[in-house]
Design an enzyme around this catalytic site. Structure first.
Site, PDB file in Angstrom:
ATOM      1  CE  LYS A 238      42.822  56.504  44.792  1.00 35.96           C
ATOM      2  NZ  LYS A 238      43.067  57.850  45.863  1.00 35.96           N
ATOM      3  CG  ASP A 239      46.963  58.612  47.327  1.00 38.88           C
ATOM      4  OD1 ASP A 239      46.281  59.470  46.631  1.00 38.88           O
ATOM      5  OD2 ASP A 239      46.565  57.968  48.291  1.00 38.88           O
TER       6      ASP A 239
ATOM      7  NE  ARG B 111      40.684  59.713  38.218  1.00 35.74           N
ATOM      8  CZ  ARG B 111      39.721  59.007  38.534  1.00 35.74           C
ATOM      9  NH1 ARG B 111      38.864  58.589  37.561  1.00 35.74           N
ATOM     10  NH2 ARG B 111      39.300  58.661  39.766  1.00 35.74           N
ATOM     11  NE  ARG B 112      37.160  59.185  41.780  1.00 30.56           N
ATOM     12  CZ  ARG B 112      37.578  58.939  42.756  1.00 30.56           C
ATOM     13  NH1 ARG B 112      37.470  59.844  44.075  1.00 30.56           N
ATOM     14  NH2 ARG B 112      38.145  57.523  43.360  1.00 30.56           N
TER      15      ARG B 112
ATOM     16  NE  ARG C  97      40.228  66.380  51.122  1.00 31.09           N
ATOM     17  CZ  ARG C  97      41.346  67.012  51.812  1.00 31.09           C
ATOM     18  NH1 ARG C  97      41.499  68.362  51.664  1.00 31.09           N
ATOM     19  NH2 ARG C  97      42.146  66.424  52.452  1.00 31.09           N
TER      20      ARG C  97
ATOM     21  NE  ARG D 191      36.527  61.435  50.739  1.00 29.25           N
ATOM     22  CZ  ARG D 191      37.398  61.850  49.725  1.00 29.25           C
ATOM     23  NH1 ARG D 191      36.807  61.382  48.719  1.00 29.25           N
ATOM     24  NH2 ARG D 191      38.642  62.276  50.020  1.00 29.25           N
TER      25      ARG D 191
ATOM     26  CB  CYS E  56      48.796  62.903  42.796  1.00 23.37           C
ATOM     27  SG  CYS E  56      50.270  62.118  42.997  1.00 23.37           S
TER      28      CYS E  56
END
Length: 312
Positions: A81-82, A129-130, A147, A153, A241
């Site tokens: 995904k990156d 997106r989230r 982040r 996190r 991305c």
């Protein structure tokens, strides 16, 4: 080859992924020496700014590519995904591994679902997106940037800075830290469509046919088909991305494939979404064709506006 050097980021998750590939290589080639070399990427160093503001493409990959060019390493292991959908000349995506759990997950000390969150609850995520997909579910909650690596996190969640946070399920599962929070709840892709390639590992190398052949055993046919659809969709939309695009291809059986996709404004005020089933024989064109349907509905203009807001 007698020896292979893997370039990897330094986070626990990146190291887990590189160790996983190392183990697979040593299983396949028992006499080969495999070494891990760690590098720090731009995205690892700038932790106080949302990724979308640093600039989208290659944030997690650039330094590893430089290591390949400088012959400091032979391969780089990335979360797919990156990985930007367009490669610089001379680089190739040599292999795509079997996909792990592609879903996003809700982590919380108090609440077990989106529905349970009280009005005004603080939810942590930096992903555009989230943000879009959470706002569609719960426009009444407050979103706050988040982040740092997974452990950082989770520590922020446990310190009470957030009522819940959203992470990729696969990272938490690989590090086996599901039990560190009271609630770890993967979210159906019907509710939150993941980002392209989520939970698949991509192996990048210089364009060396001999090395690509050596790595070919790592390729998972289903992951290749699903990723091809997802990456073609994003490539055709020309989205990086860090823009609000969700796309998930799921192989239903040997004849058909389902594709769920969404683009929109991070605040959920405007969206375009589709959920289609197509013939798997045509998988190389599905992503591009679906993206064209989105473009006809104004997706490029929508994404340009979304990006503008994100970069402010």
């Amino acid at each position: 080859m007698d020896k292979l050097v893997i370039a990897t980021r330094q986070s626990k998750l990146a190291l887990w992924q590189s160790e996983y590939i190392k183990a697979r290589l040593q299983e396949q080639y028992p006499n080969m020496e495999v070494e891990l070399k760690t590098f720090s990427t731009k995205a690892d160093k700038i932790l106080d700014v949302p990724l979308a503001k640093i600039g989208g493409k290659g944030l997690f990959t650039k330094e590893l590519e430089i290591a390949l060019l400088n012959k400091e390493a032979d391969i780089a292991v990335h979360s797919l995904k990156d990985v930007p959908v367009e490669f610089e000349e001379g680089f190739v995506l040599a292999a795509l591994t079997k996909r792990f759990d592609p879903r996003d997950a809700l982590l919380s000390e108090k609440y077990s679902s989106f529905e349970d969150l009280p009005k005004g609850a603080v939810v942590g995520t930096t992903s555009l997106r989230r943000r879009l997909e959470i706002m569609l579910q719960r426009p009444d909650i407050e979103l706050k940037d988040l982040r740092g690596n997974i452990n950082t996190r989770i520590a922020k969640l446990k310190a009470g800075e957030y009522d819940a946070i959203i992470l990729a399920a696969t990272g938490v599962q690989k590090l086996q830290i599901e039990d560190e929070v009271k609630y770890f709840v993967p979210i159906s892709t019907d509710i939150m469509i993941p980002s392209m390639g989520q939970a698949t590992l991509g192996i990048e190398t210089l364009d060396n046919p001999q090395l690509v052949e050596l790595l070919s055993f790592l390729n998972d046919k289903n992951a290749v088909i699903e990723s091809t659809v997802e990456r073609a969709f994003v490539r055709t939309l020309e989205g990086g991305c860090q823009v609000p695009i969700g796309v998930k291809a799921t192989i239903i059986d040997d004849k058909s494939i389902r594709v769920q996709a969404i683009v929109g404004m991070p605040d959920g005020s405007e969206t375009i979404s589709e959920d289609i089933t197509a013939s798997i024989d045509n998988y190389e064109n599905i992503g591009q064709n679906l993206a064209q349907v989105f473009i006809d509905q104004g997706a490029k203009e929508l994404l340009a506006r979304a990006e503008e807001i994100a970069f402010k």
